[in-house]
Scaffold this motif. Sequence first.
Motif, PDB file in Angstrom:
ATOM      1  N   ARG A 169       4.588 -17.658  -3.411  1.00 25.27           N
ATOM      2  CA  ARG A 169       5.462 -18.880  -3.543  1.00 25.27           C
ATOM      3  C   ARG A 169       5.936 -19.382  -2.197  1.00 25.27           C
ATOM      4  N   ALA A 170       5.403 -18.584  -1.174  1.00 25.29           N
ATOM      5  CA  ALA A 170       5.829 -18.986   0.175  1.00 25.29           C
ATOM      6  C   ALA A 170       5.242 -20.307   0.626  1.00 25.29           C
ATOM      7  N   ARG A 171       6.039 -21.040   1.199  1.00 22.43           N
ATOM      8  CA  ARG A 171       5.525 -22.538   1.594  1.00 22.43           C
ATOM      9  C   ARG A 171       5.126 -22.109   3.177  1.00 22.43           C
ATOM     10  N   PRO A 172       4.007 -22.919   3.506  1.00 18.27           N
ATOM     11  CA  PRO A 172       3.604 -22.746   5.040  1.00 18.27           C
ATOM     12  C   PRO A 172       4.729 -22.774   6.192  1.00 18.27           C
ATOM     13  N   ALA A 173       5.782 -23.745   5.960  1.00 16.97           N
ATOM     14  CA  ALA A 173       6.495 -23.841   6.965  1.00 16.97           C
ATOM     15  C   ALA A 173       7.286 -22.618   7.040  1.00 16.97           C
ATOM     16  N   GLU A 174       7.562 -21.696   6.107  1.00 18.45           N
ATOM     17  CA  GLU A 174       8.300 -20.414   5.943  1.00 18.45           C
ATOM     18  C   GLU A 174       7.578 -19.446   7.098  1.00 18.45           C
ATOM     19  N   THR A 187       0.869  -1.222   0.181  1.00 14.65           N
ATOM     20  CA  THR A 187      -0.032   0.188  -0.152  1.00 14.65           C
ATOM     21  C   THR A 187       0.889   1.302  -0.018  1.00 14.65           C
ATOM     22  N   THR A 188       0.999   1.772  -1.177  1.00 15.01           N
ATOM     23  CA  THR A 188       1.738   2.998  -1.340  1.00 15.01           C
ATOM     24  C   THR A 188       1.017   4.139  -2.159  1.00 15.01           C
ATOM     25  N   ARG A 189       1.286   5.321  -2.017  1.00 12.17           N
ATOM     26  CA  ARG A 189       0.444   6.197  -2.874  1.00 12.17           C
ATOM     27  C   ARG A 189       1.651   7.181  -3.533  1.00 12.17           C
ATOM     28  N   ALA A 190       1.544   7.270  -4.777  1.00  7.58           N
ATOM     29  CA  ALA A 190       2.512   7.801  -5.479  1.00  7.58           C
ATOM     30  C   ALA A 190       2.553   9.403  -5.628  1.00  7.58           C
ATOM     31  N   LEU A 191       3.964   9.817  -5.265  1.00  7.82           N
ATOM     32  CA  LEU A 191       3.864  11.394  -5.307  1.00  7.82           C
ATOM     33  C   LEU A 191       5.010  11.691  -6.480  1.00  7.82           C
ATOM     34  N   HIS A 192       5.634  10.518  -6.904  1.00  4.11           N
ATOM     35  CA  HIS A 192       6.252  10.855  -8.037  1.00  4.11           C
ATOM     36  C   HIS A 192       6.934   9.108  -8.646  1.00  4.11           C
ATOM     37  N   ASP A 193       6.204   8.899  -9.749  1.00  2.00           N
ATOM     38  CA  ASP A 193       6.562   7.356 -10.130  1.00  2.00           C
ATOM     39  C   ASP A 193       6.335   7.300 -11.551  1.00  2.00           C
ATOM     40  N   PRO A 194       7.287   8.022 -12.288  1.00  2.00           N
ATOM     41  CA  PRO A 194       6.971   8.067 -13.825  1.00  2.00           C
ATOM     42  C   PRO A 194       7.175   6.476 -14.515  1.00  2.00           C
ATOM     43  N   THR A 195       7.851   5.685 -13.984  1.00  2.00           N
ATOM     44  CA  THR A 195       8.019   4.293 -14.719  1.00  2.00           C
ATOM     45  C   THR A 195       7.156   3.208 -14.112  1.00  2.00           C
ATOM     46  N   GLY A 196       6.192   3.459 -13.293  1.00  2.00           N
ATOM     47  CA  GLY A 196       5.533   2.255 -12.683  1.00  2.00           C
ATOM     48  C   GLY A 196       6.257   1.604 -11.505  1.00  2.00           C
ATOM     49  N   TRP A 197       7.220   2.019 -10.934  1.00  2.00           N
ATOM     50  CA  TRP A 197       8.061   1.282 -10.257  1.00  2.00           C
ATOM     51  C   TRP A 197       7.280   0.795  -9.006  1.00  2.00           C
ATOM     52  N   LEU A 198       6.370   1.664  -8.405  1.00  2.00           N
ATOM     53  CA  LEU A 198       5.969   1.088  -7.027  1.00  2.00           C
ATOM     54  C   LEU A 198       4.954  -0.029  -7.372  1.00  2.00           C
ATOM     55  N   ALA A 199       4.108  -0.107  -8.725  1.00  2.00           N
ATOM     56  CA  ALA A 199       3.378  -1.554  -8.893  1.00  2.00           C
ATOM     57  C   ALA A 199       4.567  -2.846  -8.967  1.00  2.00           C
ATOM     58  N   THR A 200       5.796  -2.404  -9.388  1.00  2.00           N
ATOM     59  CA  THR A 200       6.494  -3.474  -9.428  1.00  2.00           C
ATOM     60  C   THR A 200       7.081  -3.984  -8.078  1.00  2.00           C
ATOM     61  N   LEU A 201       7.275  -2.930  -7.086  1.00  2.00           N
ATOM     62  CA  LEU A 201       7.400  -3.336  -5.762  1.00  2.00           C
ATOM     63  C   LEU A 201       6.292  -4.299  -5.021  1.00  2.00           C
ATOM     64  N   ARG A 202       5.031  -3.740  -5.402  1.00  2.00           N
ATOM     65  CA  ARG A 202       4.037  -4.677  -4.971  1.00  2.00           C
ATOM     66  C   ARG A 202       3.903  -5.851  -5.342  1.00  2.00           C
ATOM     67  N   ASP A 203       4.118  -6.069  -6.781  1.00  2.00           N
ATOM     68  CA  ASP A 203       4.250  -7.318  -7.484  1.00  2.00           C
ATOM     69  C   ASP A 203       5.325  -8.255  -6.883  1.00  2.00           C
ATOM     70  N   GLU A 204       6.405  -7.610  -6.654  1.00  2.00           N
ATOM     71  CA  GLU A 204       7.421  -8.593  -6.130  1.00  2.00           C
ATOM     72  C   GLU A 204       7.117  -9.014  -4.857  1.00  2.00           C
ATOM     73  N   HIS A 205       6.520  -8.419  -3.968  1.00  2.00           N
ATOM     74  CA  HIS A 205       5.914  -8.850  -2.668  1.00  2.00           C
ATOM     75  C   HIS A 205       4.778  -9.743  -2.796  1.00  2.00           C
ATOM     76  N   LEU A 206       3.974  -9.604  -3.611  1.00  2.00           N
ATOM     77  CA  LEU A 206       2.531 -10.432  -3.615  1.00  2.00           C
ATOM     78  C   LEU A 206       3.159 -11.732  -4.314  1.00  2.00           C
ATOM     79  N   GLY A 207       4.314 -11.753  -5.256  1.00  2.00           N
ATOM     80  CA  GLY A 207       4.542 -12.960  -5.814  1.00  2.00           C
ATOM     81  C   GLY A 207       5.554 -13.649  -4.736  1.00  2.00           C
ATOM     82  N   ARG A 208       6.039 -13.098  -4.098  1.00  2.00           N
ATOM     83  CA  ARG A 208       7.132 -13.815  -2.998  1.00  2.00           C
ATOM     84  C   ARG A 208       6.047 -14.583  -1.947  1.00  2.00           C
ATOM     85  N   LEU A 209       4.946 -13.840  -1.670  1.00  2.00           N
ATOM     86  CA  LEU A 209       3.899 -14.466  -0.611  1.00  2.00           C
ATOM     87  C   LEU A 209       3.243 -15.606  -1.183  1.00  2.00           C
TER      88      LEU A 209
END
Length: 239
Positions: free
Chosen positions: A132-137, A108-130
């Motif tokens: 892939r996460a195994r219950p044991a982790e 959850t971020t609100r862009a004040l400056h993000d011309p390349t859409g990097w914040l969406a990449t940040l979100r997607d990286e984290h959601l992708g990691r989740l």
Amino acid sequence: MDGVQEHRDDPRWDVAERVAAAVRRRFPADVLAVAVHGPLAHGDDDGGGDGEVGLLVATYRPGTGPPPATRRVDGVLVDLTVVAAEERLRQARQLTSRWPLTADRYVTTRALHDPTGWLATLRDEHLGRLARARPAEFTSAARRAWYRGSAAHARAARLAEWYETDQALLMLGEARLGAATVSGLLSRTYFRDAGDAIRRTGLAGADMTEVGAVLARQSAELTARGRPVDGTIDDLLDG
């Protein structure tokens, strides 16, 4: 400015946009993105100008941009986090024992400056990691958080016995947060901040006995998930 259009009557947004503009003006070649995170980024925070502004500055390269800092600006507390974009993405891919308290800053971020859409990449990286996460982790991370909460609870109890009331209350707060973090990890739930974690897990105002009972239940659940919190020296050395 590609920033927030609502809540113009809230001085925190004004300060956030002014800081973002100053960062871009002073470090034009270094800054990839600037964003608000924390409760204010959700758009329904009612701090009324008295709360903290959490600002993230993502830079192209490590060691560039402004230094991380915390200052009060026009009566508004500003916490400025400055990190290289690749380092922030690396952090977003980690699943630590503090995940319930850090995940919101990636999602959850609100862009004040993000011309390349990097914040969406940040979100997607984290959601992708989740994804892939195994219950044991999550269980392993919860166990580490449980040790932190249990140690704080034991310390609070000792301080209370010694009539060190103020210190005992501080450690009880740490124990509440530790137990709330365990709850978040076991249920895969993240929170806006520490206060939100304690409120949503029902631990706000919990006394020493109540927190101890919660930690005991969590210990039993961790045992049921494959490994007890207590062990031998060999268990410790084997990880």
